[in-house]
Design a protein around this motif. Sequence first.
Motif, PDB file in Angstrom:
ATOM      1  N   GLY B  28      26.287   3.993  11.387  1.00 57.62           N
ATOM      2  CA  GLY B  28      26.579   2.926  12.339  1.00 57.62           C
ATOM      3  C   GLY B  28      27.694   2.008  11.851  1.00 57.62           C
ATOM      4  N   PHE B  29      28.023   1.048  12.685  1.00 60.93           N
ATOM      5  CA  PHE B  29      29.139   0.145  12.388  1.00 60.93           C
ATOM      6  C   PHE B  29      28.562  -1.217  11.999  1.00 60.93           C
ATOM      7  N   VAL B  30      28.783  -1.618  10.758  1.00 59.84           N
ATOM      8  CA  VAL B  30      28.284  -2.906  10.273  1.00 59.84           C
ATOM      9  C   VAL B  30      29.476  -3.813   9.989  1.00 59.84           C
ATOM     10  N   ALA B  31      29.467  -4.994  10.616  1.00 55.57           N
ATOM     11  CA  ALA B  31      30.563  -5.940  10.374  1.00 55.57           C
ATOM     12  C   ALA B  31      30.100  -7.040   9.432  1.00 55.57           C
ATOM     13  N   ILE B  32      31.003  -7.477   8.583  1.00 55.57           N
ATOM     14  CA  ILE B  32      30.710  -8.621   7.707  1.00 55.57           C
ATOM     15  C   ILE B  32      31.684  -9.731   8.088  1.00 55.57           C
ATOM     16  N   CYS B  33      31.138 -10.887   8.423  1.00 51.10           N
ATOM     17  CA  CYS B  33      31.988 -12.023   8.804  1.00 51.10           C
ATOM     18  C   CYS B  33      31.683 -13.202   7.885  1.00 51.10           C
ATOM     19  N   GLY B  34      32.625 -14.096   7.794  1.00 51.58           N
ATOM     20  CA  GLY B  34      32.407 -15.296   6.970  1.00 51.58           C
ATOM     21  C   GLY B  34      33.711 -15.958   6.629  1.00 51.58           C
ATOM     22  N   PRO B  35      33.639 -17.173   6.106  1.00 52.41           N
ATOM     23  CA  PRO B  35      34.880 -17.904   5.781  1.00 52.41           C
ATOM     24  C   PRO B  35      35.647 -17.265   4.618  1.00 52.41           C
ATOM     25  N   SER B  36      36.905 -17.644   4.462  1.00 52.23           N
ATOM     26  CA  SER B  36      37.738 -17.109   3.375  1.00 52.23           C
ATOM     27  C   SER B  36      37.136 -17.494   2.024  1.00 52.23           C
ATOM     28  N   GLY B  37      37.229 -16.575   1.088  1.00 50.82           N
ATOM     29  CA  GLY B  37      36.788 -16.862  -0.286  1.00 50.82           C
ATOM     30  C   GLY B  37      35.290 -16.784  -0.494  1.00 50.82           C
ATOM     31  N   CYS B  38      34.554 -16.261   0.504  1.00 52.41           N
ATOM     32  CA  CYS B  38      33.088 -16.212   0.337  1.00 52.41           C
ATOM     33  C   CYS B  38      32.639 -14.905  -0.320  1.00 52.41           C
ATOM     34  N   GLY B  39      33.582 -14.033  -0.653  1.00 52.22           N
ATOM     35  CA  GLY B  39      33.238 -12.826  -1.411  1.00 52.22           C
ATOM     36  C   GLY B  39      33.119 -11.556  -0.585  1.00 52.22           C
ATOM     37  N   LYS B  40      33.624 -11.578   0.640  1.00 52.03           N
ATOM     38  CA  LYS B  40      33.517 -10.389   1.515  1.00 52.03           C
ATOM     39  C   LYS B  40      34.312  -9.216   0.919  1.00 52.03           C
ATOM     40  N   SER B  41      35.600  -9.492   0.627  1.00 56.24           N
ATOM     41  CA  SER B  41      36.454  -8.419   0.078  1.00 56.24           C
ATOM     42  C   SER B  41      35.949  -7.973  -1.287  1.00 56.24           C
ATOM     43  N   THR B  42      35.460  -8.928  -2.079  1.00 55.79           N
ATOM     44  CA  THR B  42      34.928  -8.585  -3.408  1.00 55.79           C
ATOM     45  C   THR B  42      33.758  -7.611  -3.263  1.00 55.79           C
ATOM     46  N   LEU B  43      32.898  -7.873  -2.275  1.00 55.51           N
ATOM     47  CA  LEU B  43      31.751  -6.978  -2.053  1.00 55.51           C
ATOM     48  C   LEU B  43      32.243  -5.563  -1.719  1.00 55.51           C
ATOM     49  N   LEU B  44      33.256  -5.494  -0.827  1.00 51.84           N
ATOM     50  CA  LEU B  44      33.792  -4.173  -0.461  1.00 51.84           C
ATOM     51  C   LEU B  44      34.357  -3.459  -1.691  1.00 51.84           C
ATOM     52  N   HIS B  45      35.070  -4.225  -2.536  1.00 53.03           N
ATOM     53  CA  HIS B  45      35.653  -3.632  -3.753  1.00 53.03           C
ATOM     54  C   HIS B  45      34.553  -3.124  -4.700  1.00 53.03           C
ATOM     55  N   ILE B  46      33.442  -3.875  -4.751  1.00 52.96           N
ATOM     56  CA  ILE B  46      32.335  -3.439  -5.626  1.00 52.96           C
ATOM     57  C   ILE B  46      31.715  -2.158  -5.062  1.00 52.96           C
ATOM     58  N   ILE B  47      31.519  -2.112  -3.742  1.00 53.00           N
ATOM     59  CA  ILE B  47      30.945  -0.897  -3.126  1.00 53.00           C
ATOM     60  C   ILE B  47      31.870   0.299  -3.372  1.00 53.00           C
ATOM     61  N   ALA B  48      33.196   0.052  -3.265  1.00 48.76           N
ATOM     62  CA  ALA B  48      34.170   1.143  -3.447  1.00 48.76           C
ATOM     63  C   ALA B  48      34.344   1.531  -4.911  1.00 48.76           C
ATOM     64  N   GLY B  49      33.797   0.729  -5.822  1.00 47.86           N
ATOM     65  CA  GLY B  49      33.894   1.050  -7.246  1.00 47.86           C
ATOM     66  C   GLY B  49      35.140   0.508  -7.919  1.00 47.86           C
ATOM     67  N   ILE B  50      35.889  -0.336  -7.210  1.00 53.96           N
ATOM     68  CA  ILE B  50      37.115  -0.906  -7.809  1.00 53.96           C
ATOM     69  C   ILE B  50      36.740  -2.049  -8.758  1.00 53.96           C
TER      70      ILE B  50
END
Lengths: 254, 191
Positions: B28-50
């Motif tokens: 399914g399609f899961v969206a993550i929303c939130g203000p800048s700097g709240c760690g959204k991109s960091t979470l994606l990078h952790i999931i991707a293993g970066i």
Amino acid sequence: MKVIKKAVLSIGVALFWLALWQAAAMIVGNPLILPTPAETLLRLFELAGESNFWIFTALSLLRILIGILIAIPAAWLFAALCSGSGIINALFSPAVTLMKSTPVVSFILIAIFLVDRHTIPSAITFMMVFPVLFENVREGISQTPKELLQMSDVFGISWILKIKRIYIPAIKPFFFSALTTSVGLAVKAGVAAEVVAYIPDSIGKMLSDAKSYMEPADLLAWTVVIIAISLITEKAVHLRLNHTKRRVTNASDR
Amino acid sequence: MLRIDNLCKSFDGKEVIKGLSISFPQSGFVAICGPSGCGKSTLLHIIAGIEKPSSGQIVFDDRSHSISMSFQEPRLLPDRTALQNVNFVLGDKKATLSRAKELLWALDIRNVDLYPEELSGGMKARVSIARALAKKADIYIFDEPFANLDKETALTCVDVIKKETAGALTIAVLHDTELAEKISDKVIYFK
């Protein structure tokens, strides 16, 4: 118009220096000390008419080319090893610094004792070219965009494809710039090695003989040949570099 | 399929993610929303293993999971065309060029021979999306994929993404909450 202006300027600059040479030769007034440009040119044409001229020039060029062609893969290999391992880098870096700071004549004299006389020009050319190429290729590796490497890791790209599509394009500008600088250096160092080691069938030997037999016209004529080889090789690398750039630009115009 | 347990991440002593726990569905399609700097991109990078988490863990139910990602910045190879950039993740083979072209055309990139420097921001973003879709994966990650796109183009991209990722889990960081609510099966809000 721009090309014509540039050509006129180049001819003007050449004429200025030839006039200065002519004036100096006239002041000295002794062709055994400083021959005129015309006398040198005449001697160059005479030498070019002899079969040995072309054989010696080709052999000298071949020896220099061998040194460069061995230095290129060696520089890439050692730069890759040093970039991949801190220990290898720490071990190898002082050797490269030593190669860069040792005078070329010291290398030639040491080489006379260590290697076969005929391989000295190639060995010296290698010693001159290798450190320049090595340091630039290593710099190119360190400047490879990290975000592209991260991207390729996420996509599980093979290391061969990573080298081909990310590392090599990043290193290329550093490599060609270093190669342009070092080929001129290679020609000069290679001929110097031939002079000191007195290599038979070489430009260096002809230079050495010209000095011994007090033939300054020959000395200057052979010097012109060395300058010409140096300029032609540098230009050839330049053309290769431009060809690489043009290939990308042309492809983008499709 | 993907579970995040008490995840923390700090950069230079500054805590970006603190005790985050989320369970993602199998597909399914899961969206993550939130203000800048709240760690959204960091979470994606952790999931991707970066990136590596400071503490906590990411649990994948399937041992052999594959991940594909579209980054916040397009990260395109500068000396390769749009087509070649997409084909890069397909192994850079001639045989896969048609698949790469098909994805670019679906995302309305018709001139596939343009180089990144000749592409607009929106076109680069779509090439990046096409590249992410080119790789068959169990988890697709999109970091603000529609940031440079108008709404109409964004909706076209959503259709293509949903079609290509059917049966897989898609996680997308979106700044447009209205769009997120409209297109997603689940929206997670970060504070």
